[in-house]
Structures are given as C-alpha cells and as structure tokens.
Scaffold this motif. Structure first.
Motif, PDB file in Angstrom:
ATOM      1  N   TYR A 134       0.829  -0.911  -0.299  1.00  0.00           N
ATOM      2  CA  TYR A 134       0.029   0.414  -0.135  1.00  0.00           C
ATOM      3  C   TYR A 134       1.290   1.396   0.299  1.00  0.00           C
ATOM      4  N   GLU A 135       1.867   0.867   1.204  1.00  0.00           N
ATOM      5  CA  GLU A 135       3.075   2.155   0.602  1.00  0.00           C
ATOM      6  C   GLU A 135       3.770   2.594  -0.254  1.00  0.00           C
ATOM      7  N   ALA A 136       4.074   2.126  -0.862  1.00  0.00           N
ATOM      8  CA  ALA A 136       4.755   1.502  -2.012  1.00  0.00           C
ATOM      9  C   ALA A 136       3.442   2.217  -3.197  1.00  0.00           C
ATOM     10  N   ALA A 137       3.171   2.136  -3.304  1.00  0.00           N
ATOM     11  CA  ALA A 137       1.775   2.515  -4.462  1.00  0.00           C
ATOM     12  C   ALA A 137       1.375   3.509  -3.694  1.00  0.00           C
ATOM     13  N   LEU A 138       0.801   4.195  -2.944  1.00  0.00           N
ATOM     14  CA  LEU A 138       0.468   5.299  -2.494  1.00  0.00           C
ATOM     15  C   LEU A 138       1.634   5.877  -2.810  1.00  0.00           C
ATOM     16  N   ASP A 139       2.665   5.694  -2.364  1.00  0.00           N
ATOM     17  CA  ASP A 139       4.693   6.983  -3.249  1.00  0.00           C
ATOM     18  C   ASP A 139       4.184   7.127  -3.779  1.00  0.00           C
ATOM     19  N   ARG A 140       4.903   6.529  -5.164  1.00  0.00           N
ATOM     20  CA  ARG A 140       4.510   6.140  -6.470  1.00  0.00           C
ATOM     21  C   ARG A 140       3.285   7.494  -7.243  1.00  0.00           C
ATOM     22  N   LEU A 141       2.573   6.884  -6.491  1.00  0.00           N
ATOM     23  CA  LEU A 141       1.032   8.151  -7.491  1.00  0.00           C
ATOM     24  C   LEU A 141       0.925   9.791  -6.273  1.00  0.00           C
ATOM     25  N   THR A 142       1.951   9.221  -5.076  1.00  0.00           N
ATOM     26  CA  THR A 142       1.733  10.845  -3.933  1.00  0.00           C
ATOM     27  C   THR A 142       2.564  11.912  -5.059  1.00  0.00           C
ATOM     28  N   ARG A 143       3.656  11.083  -5.963  1.00  0.00           N
ATOM     29  CA  ARG A 143       5.128  11.302  -5.896  1.00  0.00           C
ATOM     30  C   ARG A 143       4.765  12.066  -8.115  1.00  0.00           C
ATOM     31  N   GLU A 144       3.775  10.831  -8.791  1.00  0.00           N
ATOM     32  CA  GLU A 144       3.736  11.674  -9.943  1.00  0.00           C
ATOM     33  C   GLU A 144       2.688  12.422 -10.137  1.00  0.00           C
ATOM     34  N   VAL A 145       1.510  12.054  -8.866  1.00  0.00           N
ATOM     35  CA  VAL A 145       0.226  13.454  -8.823  1.00  0.00           C
ATOM     36  C   VAL A 145       1.279  15.146  -8.529  1.00  0.00           C
ATOM     37  N   ALA A 146       2.384  14.829  -7.135  1.00  0.00           N
ATOM     38  CA  ALA A 146       2.875  16.218  -7.461  1.00  0.00           C
ATOM     39  C   ALA A 146       3.785  16.611  -8.016  1.00  0.00           C
ATOM     40  N   ALA A 147       3.842  15.850  -9.678  1.00  0.00           N
ATOM     41  CA  ALA A 147       4.882  16.147 -10.564  1.00  0.00           C
ATOM     42  C   ALA A 147       4.238  16.869 -11.291  1.00  0.00           C
ATOM     43  N   VAL A 148       3.353  16.176 -11.306  1.00  0.00           N
ATOM     44  CA  VAL A 148       2.393  16.835 -12.506  1.00  0.00           C
ATOM     45  C   VAL A 148       1.131  18.186 -12.186  1.00  0.00           C
ATOM     46  N   SER A 149       0.909  18.398 -11.073  1.00  0.00           N
ATOM     47  CA  SER A 149       0.498  19.185 -10.412  1.00  0.00           C
ATOM     48  C   SER A 149       1.584  20.290  -9.719  1.00  0.00           C
ATOM     49  N   GLY A 150       2.537  20.133  -9.804  1.00  0.00           N
ATOM     50  CA  GLY A 150       3.881  21.046  -9.714  1.00  0.00           C
ATOM     51  C   GLY A 150       3.591  21.459  -8.319  1.00  0.00           C
TER      52      GLY A 150
END
Length: 169
Positions: A134-150
């Motif tokens: 769960y934490e690995a998936a959450l980390d991947r998701l949030t890092r990409e959301v962060a990069a895309v959303s700035g």
C-alpha cells in the motif's frame, strides 16, 4: 530505433521509470560500455538518493515514459473513489499482482492498488506485507501527482488522502 524517439526526453524532464517511479533526467551523456559508445539518460531519483543510467535506445522498451497528463491524474483520482475490488485469491497471489501493477509504471494500475489496499481507521488491521505494498503504491501515486500538479509531495499526499477518506465516509 528512430532518431525522434531518442530525443523525446530532455535534461530536466520528469520521467516515470516503471520499477522506481518518478525521476528527473539530470543529463544525457555518452559512456563507453564493452567498447561501444552508448548514449545514456542519467536519471536522478531524489527521494531514494539514487541515480540510474538508462541507454537512450532502450528507454521506450524498458517502459520509461513522460509524466501522466493532468487528465490521466484525474482518472486516477476517480479510480480511488471506486469501491475496493479484492479478489478471493490467496494473499501471495494477490500480492504478486499488486507488485506487478506497482512496477508496471501505469498510473491507473497503481491507483487501483491504492484503492484496493486502503484501510480507513475503523477497518481491520493490515498485515505487514499489505501495508508495504500500500505504501509503495501510495508513494508512486503521490510522487507523480505532485510532479504533474507542480505541488510538493506533502500536498499531493493530502490531495490523495482527501479522496480516499471522502470515499470511506
């Protein structure tokens, strides 16, 4: 491999490397390998304090891609709102599938893992391996959301958790 494909990524671009998530191309350099001169993307994964060198000619084959579009991020957020789909298979089999989805680098697959493994406070305990996935998936998701959303990782995590807790309510 065509020349246009090779120059798809440039220094300073954020990219998604399937097995490691979001990284930033630091440079493109030439390196001697077994008597051959190879052009390499030098990718930095700041959070993991790791640098990866990927032959430019193999980037597409490996599955390296540009960041998801804002539309795809919205779709991933919609996926989080869905009802968890947990197969009745044995945990070891499900864990393997979750791992494959996380390492596929596909944002929607990663969002599915987050959705399926998310537990609200009143739900049953999670096993250690469930929590890790769960934490690995959450980390991947949030890092990409962060990069895309700035936005920073903390802001992205709040955004994702808001969707998950709204779903649970």
């Amino acid at each position: 491999m065509s020349k246009t494909k090779k120059n798809e990524f440039r220094p300073d671009d954020f990219v998604v490397y399937p097995a490691h998530g979001v990284g930033r191309i630091v440079s493109i350099e030439e390196q001697q390998v077994a008597g051959l001169t190879l052009e390499m993307f030098v990718i930095s994964f700041e959070k993991d304090k790791m640098t990866l060198r990927v032959p430019t000619a193999r980037a597409a084959e490996i599955g390296m891609r540009s960041l998801a579009s804002p539309d795809l991020v919205d779709k991933a957020m919609e996926t989080l709102k869905g009802k968890a789909r947990v197969k009745r298979a044995m945990w070891s089999r499900r864990a393997q599938e979750y791992e494959q989805k996380i390492n596929s680098g596909d944002l929607l697959s990663i969002a599915e893992v987050v959705r399926d493994l998310h537990r609200s406070d009143d739900q049953r305990e999670q096993s250690y391996s469930e929590r890790q996935l769960y934490e690995a998936a959450l980390d991947r998701l949030t890092r990409e959301v962060a990069a895309v959303s700035g936005i920073d990782a903390g802001g992205a995590q709040k955004k994702v958790e808001a969707v998950l807790t709204a779903r649970a309510a």
